[in-house]
Write a protein that holds these residues in place. Structure first.
Motif, PDB file in Angstrom:
ATOM      1  N   ALA A  44      35.915   5.575  24.635  1.00 18.11           N
ATOM      2  CA  ALA A  44      35.409   4.688  23.588  1.00 18.11           C
ATOM      3  C   ALA A  44      35.367   5.398  22.240  1.00 18.11           C
ATOM      4  CB  ALA A  44      34.015   4.189  23.971  1.00 18.11           C
ATOM      5  N   GLU A  45      34.901   6.623  22.239  1.00 25.90           N
ATOM      6  CA  GLU A  45      34.796   7.360  20.980  1.00 25.90           C
ATOM      7  C   GLU A  45      36.171   7.764  20.454  1.00 25.90           C
ATOM      8  OE1 GLU A  45      32.066  10.500  21.918  1.00 25.90           O
ATOM      9  OE2 GLU A  45      30.303   9.178  21.740  1.00 25.90           O
ATOM     10  N   MET A  56      37.605   4.740  18.672  1.00 27.01           N
ATOM     11  CA  MET A  56      36.980   4.577  17.353  1.00 27.01           C
ATOM     12  C   MET A  56      37.514   5.599  16.352  1.00 27.01           C
ATOM     13  SD  MET A  56      32.967   3.511  17.611  1.00 27.01           S
ATOM     14  CE  MET A  56      32.462   4.981  18.500  1.00 27.01           C
ATOM     15  N   ASN A  96      31.228   1.867  21.853  1.00 31.89           N
ATOM     16  CA  ASN A  96      32.194   1.420  20.848  1.00 31.89           C
ATOM     17  C   ASN A  96      32.001  -0.083  20.639  1.00 31.89           C
ATOM     18  OD1 ASN A  96      34.422   0.498  19.421  1.00 31.89           O
ATOM     19  ND2 ASN A  96      35.902   1.767  20.503  1.00 31.89           N
ATOM     20  N   THR A 112      34.893  -2.809  20.975  1.00 27.46           N
ATOM     21  CA  THR A 112      35.576  -3.054  22.241  1.00 27.46           C
ATOM     22  C   THR A 112      35.720  -4.550  22.510  1.00 27.46           C
ATOM     23  OG1 THR A 112      34.665  -1.003  23.170  1.00 27.46           O
ATOM     24  CG2 THR A 112      35.500  -2.635  24.732  1.00 27.46           C
TER      25      THR A 112
END
Length: 369
Positions: A184-185, A188, A216, A219
Motif C-alpha cells: 500500500a505504501e 502511494m 492507502n 485503494t
C-alpha cells in the motif's frame, strides 16, 4: 464469417482453461469434481426468498446504475464504519468480474503496465489485455508471499496499476499485515493505483483479514456476494474507492453493464443480515482435512479462500492433471493461473464424500510414475 472481422484484442485472449475443465465435466460420468471455484452450498433461504419477493413485487426493470438505494446505503454505512474515509464511495457492480473490468478500463491506457502476482486469478491477464495494458508478473513462488523489493524493482514509468488479491485464488494465501502495508505504501509513494480484489475476505482461517485501504486511502476495492453467500449466478458485486474514480467507473457502467440485476440486488440486501459463520467454519474444517490427507505433497498458502495450490510430485502440472482426469478426478492445471507449469489447483468447496474420493486419487497419484 471472415476471420478478418475478429479484433486484434480478441486474438490475444485465450479461452479460459477453467471453462474447458467445466465443459469436460459435463461429458464425464460421476466425476470427482474438485475444480469448481464457487461454494458447494446453495444460496441461503432468506436470500432466495428476497430474490423471489423482488420479482413478484415487480422489481424487474433497470435499477439506478449505481445500485438500489437501500443496498448502497447499507454498504456505504459498513464501509464508513470500517474505514472512516469521507471521500470513499461505494456502488454496486455486475459481479466482481464486472467491477474488475470497470476498474481496469477506467485506469489503464494502451501500453500501460499492470503489476500482478504470479500465480494470479485467471481474469487479470485477459482483462488487462482488453483494457490495452500489459501485465508485469511478480514471481511469488515457492511460498506465495509478496516481496516488496521485487515489486519496487518492477516499477517503470509505464506502471499504472498494482492488482492485488488476498485471500488469493488460486493459492489460498492470505497476505500478512506487513505485506499489505508495504504494498500500500509503495503504491502511494509512486502514485500508482492499487486495486484490491477482496472477494474471498470472509474466508480467512488462521489470521484476520487486512485490507490495503487501512494504509492507502486511494485503494480501489472490489468485493461482492458471490463467494461469501454462494451467489455466483446473481452477479452482485461491490466497489468502493475514491469518489473521482468511482464517478468514472459509473460512467463506464452506464454504457456496458447498465446495472447489476435488479432483483438480485434486493437479495444481496437480505444477504447483509445472513450470518455465514457456520459455512466459513465448515470450509476451515475441509481445508484442515485436505491438508492432512495431502501432507505428503508440497503445499504453501492455504490460509483462506477454498483452494489448495499443490506442487505436482512428478512431471509438469499439466501432465499430472491429465493423469488425474484419466482417473475421473477434475482439478485445474497451474499454468491456467501462472507462467509456470509446476502446480495444480484443488478446490475443497465440495461435500465430504467428494473430498474423500478426491484425496484417495491424489494419494494414489503420488507415486504413479
Amino acid at each position: 464469417m471472415s476471420e478478418n472481422w475478429i479484433s486484434d484484442r480478441m486474438r490475444n485472449i485465450d479461452a479460459s482453461g477453467i471453462r474447458k475443465v467445466f465443459d469436460l465435466a459435463a461429458t464425464m460420468t460421476d466425476p470427482i469434481n474438485l475444480s469448481i471455484g464457487q461454494p458447494h452450498f446453495d444460496t441461503p433461504e432468506p436470500i432466495r426468498e428476497a430474490f423471489h419477493q423482488a420479482i413478484e413485487s415487480g422489481r424487474n426493470a433497470y435499477s439506478q446504475t449505481q445500485g438500489i438505494k437501500p443496498l448502497i446505503d447499507r454498504i456505504q454505512a459498513d464501509v464508513d464504519r470500517e474505514y472512516g474515509q469521507d471521500d470513499r464511495k461505494a456502488f454496486i457492480t455486475s459481479g466482481t468480474s464486472g467491477g474488475l473490468m470497470l476498474a481496469l478500463c477506467t485506469l489503464v491506457n494502451p501500453g500501460d503496465e499492470v503489476i500482478v502476482f504470479d500465480p494470479w486469478f485467471v481474469m487479470y491477464k485477459h482483462l488487462t489485455t482488453l483494457a490495452g495494458g500489459k501485465v508485469v508478473q511478480i514471481d511469488t513462488y515457492p511460498d506465495f508471499k509478496i516481496d516488496i523489493d521485487k515489486v519496487a524493482a518492477a516499477i517503470t514509468d509505464r506502471t499504472k496499476v498494482i492488482l492485488f488479491n488476498s485471500p488469493s485464488n488460486p493459492t489460498g494465501a492470505v497476505a500478512s499485515p506487513e505485506e499489505v502495508q508495504g504494498l500500500a505504501e509503495l503504491a502511494m509513494k509512486h502514485d500508482i493505483a492499487l486495486i484490491s480484489d477482496e472477494i474471498y475476505r470472509t474466508f480467512c482461517y488462521d489470521d484476520n483479514f487486512c485490507s490495503p485501504v487501512e494504509y492507502n486511502p486511494q485503494t480501489i476495492v472490489i468485493d461482492g456476494f458471490s463467494k461469501s453467500h454462494s451467489m455466483t449466478g446473481h452477479r452482485v458485486g461491490i466497489c468502493h474507492g475514491p469518489q473521482h474514480i468511482v464517478q468514472q467507473m459509473l460512467k463506464l457502467q452506464q454504457f456496458t453493464f447498465v446495472c447489476s440485476p435488479h432483483p438480485a440486488q434486493w437479495a444481496a440486501l437480505a444477504a447483509c443480515d445472513v450470518d455465514m459463520t457456520n459455512e466459513v467454519n465448515d470450509y476451515r474444517g475441509k481445508r484442515d482435512y485436505m491438508l492432512d490427507q495431502l501432507k505428503d505433497y508440497e503445499i504453501h498458502g492455504a490460509g483462506g479462500a477454498f483452494y489448495l495450490f499443490v506442487k505436482a510430485p512428478w512431471g509438469t502440472g499439466t501432465e499430472f492433471v491429465k493423469e488425474a482426469i484419466a482417473r475421473n478426478l477434475l482439478i485445474i492445471p497451474g499454468n491456467v493461473f501462472s507462467s509456470k507449469d509446476t502446480h495444480f489447483r484443488v478446490s475443497y468447496a465440495a461435500t465430504e464424500q467428494t473430498l474423500e474420493r478426491g484425496a484417495k486419487v491424489l494419494k494414489d497419484l503420488l507415486h504413479a510414475r
